[in-house]
Write a protein that holds these residues in place. Sequence first.
Motif, PDB file in Angstrom:
ATOM      1  N   THR A 249       0.828  -1.355  -0.012  1.00  0.00           N
ATOM      2  CA  THR A 249      -0.033   0.184  -0.121  1.00  0.00           C
ATOM      3  C   THR A 249       0.851   1.302  -0.099  1.00  0.00           C
ATOM      4  N   PRO A 250       0.529   2.301  -0.862  1.00  0.00           N
ATOM      5  CA  PRO A 250       1.539   3.533  -0.760  1.00  0.00           C
ATOM      6  C   PRO A 250       1.468   4.068   0.358  1.00  0.00           C
ATOM      7  N   VAL A 251       2.669   4.528   0.853  1.00  0.00           N
ATOM      8  CA  VAL A 251       3.007   5.469   2.121  1.00  0.00           C
ATOM      9  C   VAL A 251       3.273   6.732   1.614  1.00  0.00           C
ATOM     10  N   LYS A 252       2.676   7.656   2.069  1.00  0.00           N
ATOM     11  CA  LYS A 252       2.967   9.278   1.247  1.00  0.00           C
ATOM     12  C   LYS A 252       4.485   9.498   1.482  1.00  0.00           C
ATOM     13  N   ASN A 253       5.165   9.930   0.597  1.00  0.00           N
ATOM     14  CA  ASN A 253       6.451  10.466   0.399  1.00  0.00           C
ATOM     15  C   ASN A 253       7.534   9.309   0.845  1.00  0.00           C
ATOM     16  N   ALA A 254       7.070   8.039   0.949  1.00  0.00           N
ATOM     17  CA  ALA A 254       8.076   6.905   1.301  1.00  0.00           C
ATOM     18  C   ALA A 254       8.732   6.424  -0.065  1.00  0.00           C
ATOM     19  N   LEU A 255       9.852   5.849   0.122  1.00  0.00           N
ATOM     20  CA  LEU A 255      10.257   4.810  -1.278  1.00  0.00           C
ATOM     21  C   LEU A 255      10.072   3.558  -0.713  1.00  0.00           C
ATOM     22  N   VAL A 256       9.966   2.582  -1.753  1.00  0.00           N
ATOM     23  CA  VAL A 256       9.729   1.184  -1.542  1.00  0.00           C
ATOM     24  C   VAL A 256      11.175   0.542  -2.011  1.00  0.00           C
ATOM     25  N   MET A 257      12.061   0.188  -0.897  1.00  0.00           N
ATOM     26  CA  MET A 257      13.195  -0.640  -1.381  1.00  0.00           C
ATOM     27  C   MET A 257      13.185  -2.046  -1.207  1.00  0.00           C
ATOM     28  N   ASN A 258      13.894  -2.657  -2.388  1.00  0.00           N
ATOM     29  CA  ASN A 258      13.614  -4.160  -2.539  1.00  0.00           C
ATOM     30  C   ASN A 258      15.223  -4.593  -2.821  1.00  0.00           C
ATOM     31  N   VAL A 259      15.261  -5.748  -2.432  1.00  0.00           N
ATOM     32  CA  VAL A 259      16.609  -6.611  -2.677  1.00  0.00           C
ATOM     33  C   VAL A 259      16.489  -7.234  -4.041  1.00  0.00           C
TER      34      VAL A 259
END
Length: 345
Positions: A249-259
């Motif tokens: 779910t989108p979190v405002k102004n966060a980035l999603v990091m994945n390996v």
Amino acid sequence: MADAANSPAIPIVDFQNWINGSIAERRQIAKELTEACRRVGFVYIVNHGVPDSLLQQSFDWSKRLFDLPQEKKMLAPHPPGPYVHRGYSWPGLEKVSQYIHKEGDDAGAADAELRKVTDCKQESYEIGSEELQSQPNVWLPDEVLPGFRDFMTAFYWKCFEASKDLLSALALGIGLDDDQFFVPYHNGHGNQLRLLHYPPVETEKLSSKAVARMPAHSDWGTITLLFQDECGGLQVEHPNNPGTFMDATPVKNALVMNVGDLLMRWSNDYLKSTLHRVTVPPMDSSRAGTMPQMTRARYSIPYFVSPNPDAVIECIPQCAGPGNPPKYEPVKQDDYRRMRAKLQY
């Protein structure tokens, strides 16, 4: 470590104190980040160093790009074949999958089978370092979208600065003596900035599987930084239930990091490269009651962080030992990239 709403298995890590925090604060951030990468392979990062205003501008530029007439966008076409990954990819050009070409495989047959289902990702625009001669950028003429090139070049390097902090935290979290271990392998020239536009699509076509958004796949590089709009649609394989997926779910102004795969190989599977996909976004409420029913448009901006093309990725000694030998042969980044890209274009 807090959890994101509706995504209980995807943690949120706050990088607010990474730059100027105490040693203890930095170690705590590194521990949280690494635990998330071990358990899920995905993590939300807040206070990541890319200003909110800059992110808003990047999405504004992306929308202006994809709103251009098709003939204008085609002035910067993605080169044919899988080896130069730059410029504008038009609808149907790219086919994302988890298939990895091996010597002796019938690539033509595999490609035909994969393309029976059309991806509805539709459009993307790939940008890299201006200094990587093996992957030359393909820019629109300046008069078509004035300022686009200058902004995206600066944004590319701002994302790289954020990625170096993440790489340092991962090295510290793994337990390496040098928290800069990964950084010399990443001079920024092997990275890729991708602007993505998922146009509205008929929900009936998605449900009948005549078309797909983006099928389940892993990323092949070191890490990926993803900025997504509020639309949603990204799903991550559940860490305890393989084959089932949960919403990121989108979190405002966060980035999603994945390996990515190469970091998983580096760490001898200590860190997890997780399957993920893009599925049906919410309905377009402005078309309620009309037929055909359509999804909302979706925009996202992934930044793929990869080692330098000539870097050799091999098991970190601290990630192997008696009873846990290295699981992967050493591989050069550019060779692995080419293998993964074999059927993408």
